[in-house]
Design a protein around this motif. Structure first.
Motif, PDB file in Angstrom:
ATOM      1  N   ARG A 155      81.456 -32.785 -36.217  1.00  0.00           N
ATOM      2  CA  ARG A 155      81.982 -31.516 -36.757  1.00  0.00           C
ATOM      3  C   ARG A 155      83.467 -31.359 -36.429  1.00  0.00           C
ATOM      4  O   ARG A 155      83.964 -31.904 -35.439  1.00  0.00           O
ATOM      5  N   GLN A 156      84.154 -30.588 -37.248  1.00  0.00           N
ATOM      6  CA  GLN A 156      85.613 -30.483 -37.137  1.00  0.00           C
ATOM      7  C   GLN A 156      86.075 -29.789 -35.863  1.00  0.00           C
ATOM      8  O   GLN A 156      87.223 -29.967 -35.447  1.00  0.00           O
ATOM      9  N   ASP A 157      85.197 -28.998 -35.250  1.00  0.00           N
ATOM     10  CA  ASP A 157      85.583 -28.311 -34.014  1.00  0.00           C
ATOM     11  C   ASP A 157      84.941 -28.943 -32.781  1.00  0.00           C
ATOM     12  O   ASP A 157      84.847 -28.313 -31.734  1.00  0.00           O
ATOM     13  N   HIS A 158      84.509 -30.190 -32.906  1.00  0.00           N
ATOM     14  CA  HIS A 158      83.840 -30.850 -31.770  1.00  0.00           C
ATOM     15  C   HIS A 158      84.830 -31.021 -30.617  1.00  0.00           C
ATOM     16  O   HIS A 158      85.985 -31.420 -30.823  1.00  0.00           O
ATOM     17  N   PRO A 159      84.402 -30.729 -29.401  1.00  0.00           N
ATOM     18  CA  PRO A 159      85.297 -30.849 -28.242  1.00  0.00           C
ATOM     19  C   PRO A 159      85.899 -32.243 -28.045  1.00  0.00           C
ATOM     20  O   PRO A 159      87.016 -32.363 -27.543  1.00  0.00           O
ATOM     21  N   PHE A 160      85.179 -33.301 -28.445  1.00  0.00           N
ATOM     22  CA  PHE A 160      85.711 -34.650 -28.289  1.00  0.00           C
ATOM     23  C   PHE A 160      87.063 -34.814 -28.990  1.00  0.00           C
ATOM     24  O   PHE A 160      87.918 -35.588 -28.549  1.00  0.00           O
ATOM     25  N   LEU A 161      87.263 -34.091 -30.082  1.00  0.00           N
ATOM     26  CA  LEU A 161      88.477 -34.242 -30.876  1.00  0.00           C
ATOM     27  C   LEU A 161      89.727 -33.781 -30.128  1.00  0.00           C
ATOM     28  O   LEU A 161      90.848 -34.167 -30.481  1.00  0.00           O
ATOM     29  N   GLN A 162      89.525 -32.983 -29.094  1.00  0.00           N
ATOM     30  CA  GLN A 162      90.658 -32.456 -28.329  1.00  0.00           C
ATOM     31  C   GLN A 162      90.920 -33.237 -27.042  1.00  0.00           C
ATOM     32  O   GLN A 162      91.817 -32.889 -26.283  1.00  0.00           O
ATOM     33  N   MET A 163      90.139 -34.304 -26.798  1.00  0.00           N
ATOM     34  CA  MET A 163      90.240 -35.018 -25.524  1.00  0.00           C
ATOM     35  C   MET A 163      91.062 -36.293 -25.671  1.00  0.00           C
ATOM     36  O   MET A 163      90.685 -37.201 -26.417  1.00  0.00           O
ATOM     37  N   SER A 164      92.161 -36.377 -24.953  1.00  0.00           N
ATOM     38  CA  SER A 164      93.022 -37.552 -25.027  1.00  0.00           C
ATOM     39  C   SER A 164      92.420 -38.762 -24.315  1.00  0.00           C
ATOM     40  O   SER A 164      92.882 -39.889 -24.515  1.00  0.00           O
ATOM     41  N   ASN A 165      91.411 -38.537 -23.491  1.00  0.00           N
ATOM     42  CA  ASN A 165      90.755 -39.634 -22.766  1.00  0.00           C
ATOM     43  C   ASN A 165      89.566 -40.198 -23.541  1.00  0.00           C
ATOM     44  O   ASN A 165      88.801 -41.016 -22.999  1.00  0.00           O
ATOM     45  N   VAL A 166      89.389 -39.782 -24.785  1.00  0.00           N
ATOM     46  CA  VAL A 166      88.260 -40.253 -25.604  1.00  0.00           C
ATOM     47  C   VAL A 166      88.795 -40.898 -26.877  1.00  0.00           C
ATOM     48  O   VAL A 166      89.529 -40.270 -27.645  1.00  0.00           O
ATOM     49  N   LEU A 167      88.435 -42.172 -27.093  1.00  0.00           N
ATOM     50  CA  LEU A 167      88.773 -42.896 -28.317  1.00  0.00           C
ATOM     51  C   LEU A 167      87.586 -42.779 -29.267  1.00  0.00           C
ATOM     52  O   LEU A 167      86.469 -43.157 -28.919  1.00  0.00           O
ATOM     53  N   LEU A 168      87.810 -42.256 -30.466  1.00  0.00           N
ATOM     54  CA  LEU A 168      86.740 -41.983 -31.418  1.00  0.00           C
ATOM     55  C   LEU A 168      86.817 -42.904 -32.629  1.00  0.00           C
ATOM     56  O   LEU A 168      87.895 -43.137 -33.174  1.00  0.00           O
ATOM     57  N   THR A 169      85.661 -43.424 -33.055  1.00  0.00           N
ATOM     58  CA  THR A 169      85.549 -44.164 -34.311  1.00  0.00           C
ATOM     59  C   THR A 169      84.310 -43.660 -35.050  1.00  0.00           C
ATOM     60  O   THR A 169      83.341 -43.221 -34.414  1.00  0.00           O
ATOM     61  N   PRO A 170      84.302 -43.713 -36.391  1.00  0.00           N
ATOM     62  CA  PRO A 170      83.249 -43.069 -37.187  1.00  0.00           C
ATOM     63  C   PRO A 170      82.026 -43.934 -37.492  1.00  0.00           C
ATOM     64  O   PRO A 170      81.697 -44.203 -38.643  1.00  0.00           O
TER      65      PRO A 170
END
Length: 331
Positions: A273-288
């Motif tokens: 989701r667009q407001d997921h907390p992971f999106l604001q974390m610089s220590n988390v690398l995200l891939t879809p």
């Protein structure tokens, strides 16, 4: 001798992704193929008619589900090859009662997942996203922080699945010490993999952790809040399996402290989701959810299962065959 009839069910758009020209030539030479040239999926009625004299069925993502009723009509069926991952939701388990051999390209996809895990692990250990962001802001070595080396580390792995085994092969040159949790892994199998069997608590206490558990009822939220709390400060976590293996709320809280870094390819709800907390974390690398997706890997999928199927017919060892015994523990 007449060649066996093979139904190639993926629509053309998918076939281009999972079947190379070399694979098409192999299918043409080994079988009498019926290609799905409709541009869409076959209806259940159309498929029911075609399966009656089919000896081989080849499927992939988006192909019709093979039902009990269809299989009852497929009296000549010898083998099913799935040019994708899990076969559990593609056909009933009773297929084995009919003596049909089943093949899946999951192990070929695992090779791509293994590469992804190594790539994202090195990326977060070397702090590449942070350095990239800094230099784009004209901050040359502003923080003075350094990356870490993987070589010689202790790596904890959850599950001895095919993706874990692919990852282990790629880790070998780094001479890491591997602790592996899998309740089904024997001591002999662990020795062959050059790993030490360990408890889930031991694995989650390692400085580098990679999750490879299949999506099963038994693995849902198996990484509990207490286990997440064991992850050491400064650790690196990779999850390429399923988001549901974690207590995601607890993972959000722990990663929110910034005390360790993570590379996450999977989530409880996808798309994230667009407001997921992971999106604001610089220590988390995200891939879809793309760990298993590569151009070369996908194009090799149908060739892998067809070649393995032919080896099985010739009485040779197989690498991609799925047995009924594997059914309970596979995703």
């Amino acid at each position: 001798m007449m060649k066996p009839k093979a139904l190639v069910l993926p629509r053309e758009s998918m076939l281009k992704q999972v079947c190379s020209e070399e694979c098409k030539q192999l299918i043409e030479s080994a079988f009498n193929p019926v290609w799905n040239d409709k541009g869409c999926d076959l209806t259940e009625e159309e498929l029911s008619e075609l399966v009656e004299d089919a000896e081989i069925i080849l499927t992939s993502w988006g192909s019709p589900i093979l039902t009990d009723a269809m299989l009852e009509k497929a009296v000549k069926l010898r083998a099913i090859g799935h040019a994708a991952g899990t076969v559990k939701k593609r056909m009933p388990r009773e297929v084995f009662d009919k003596g049909v051999r089943v093949y899946s390209a999951a192990n070929r996809i695992a090779q791509s997942v293994g590469e992804h895990c190594l790539a994202v692990l090195l990326t977060i250990m070397k702090r590449l996203p942070a350095f990239n962001a800094e230099i784009r802001q004209h901050n040359w070595k502003a923080t003075g922080q350094k990356g870490r080396e993987l070589a010689g580390s202790t790596v904890g792995i959850v599950s001895a699945s095919s993706t874990a085994r692919a990852f282990l092969k790629l880790l070998a040159p780094f001479k890491v010490n591997v602790l592996l949790y899998d309740p089904y892994l024997s001591e002999e199998a662990a020795d062959k993999l050059h790993v030490r069997r360990a408890s889930l608590e031991e694995v989650m206490s390692c400085p580098v952790i990679s999750i490879h558990a299949p999506a099963l009822p038994a693995t849902e939220q198996m990484i509990t809040r207490d286990l997440i709390a064991l992850i050491p400060d400064g650790a690196y976590l990779v999850n390429s399996s399923r988001g549901a293996v974690f207590d995601e709320e607890a993972l959000i809280e722990e990663l929110g402290t910034g005390r360790f870094a993570a590379a996450l390819d999977v989530f409880v709800k996808e798309p994230i989701r667009q407001d997921h907390p992971f999106l604001q974390m610089s220590n988390v690398l995200l891939t879809p959810h793309i760990a298993g997706a590569s151009i070369e890997g996908h194009l090799a999928l149908m060739y892998a299962v067809v070649q393995d199927m032919l080896a099985g017919f010739a009485g040779q060892p197989t690498s991609y065959e799925v047995t009924e015994r594997m059914w309970e523990t596979m995703a």
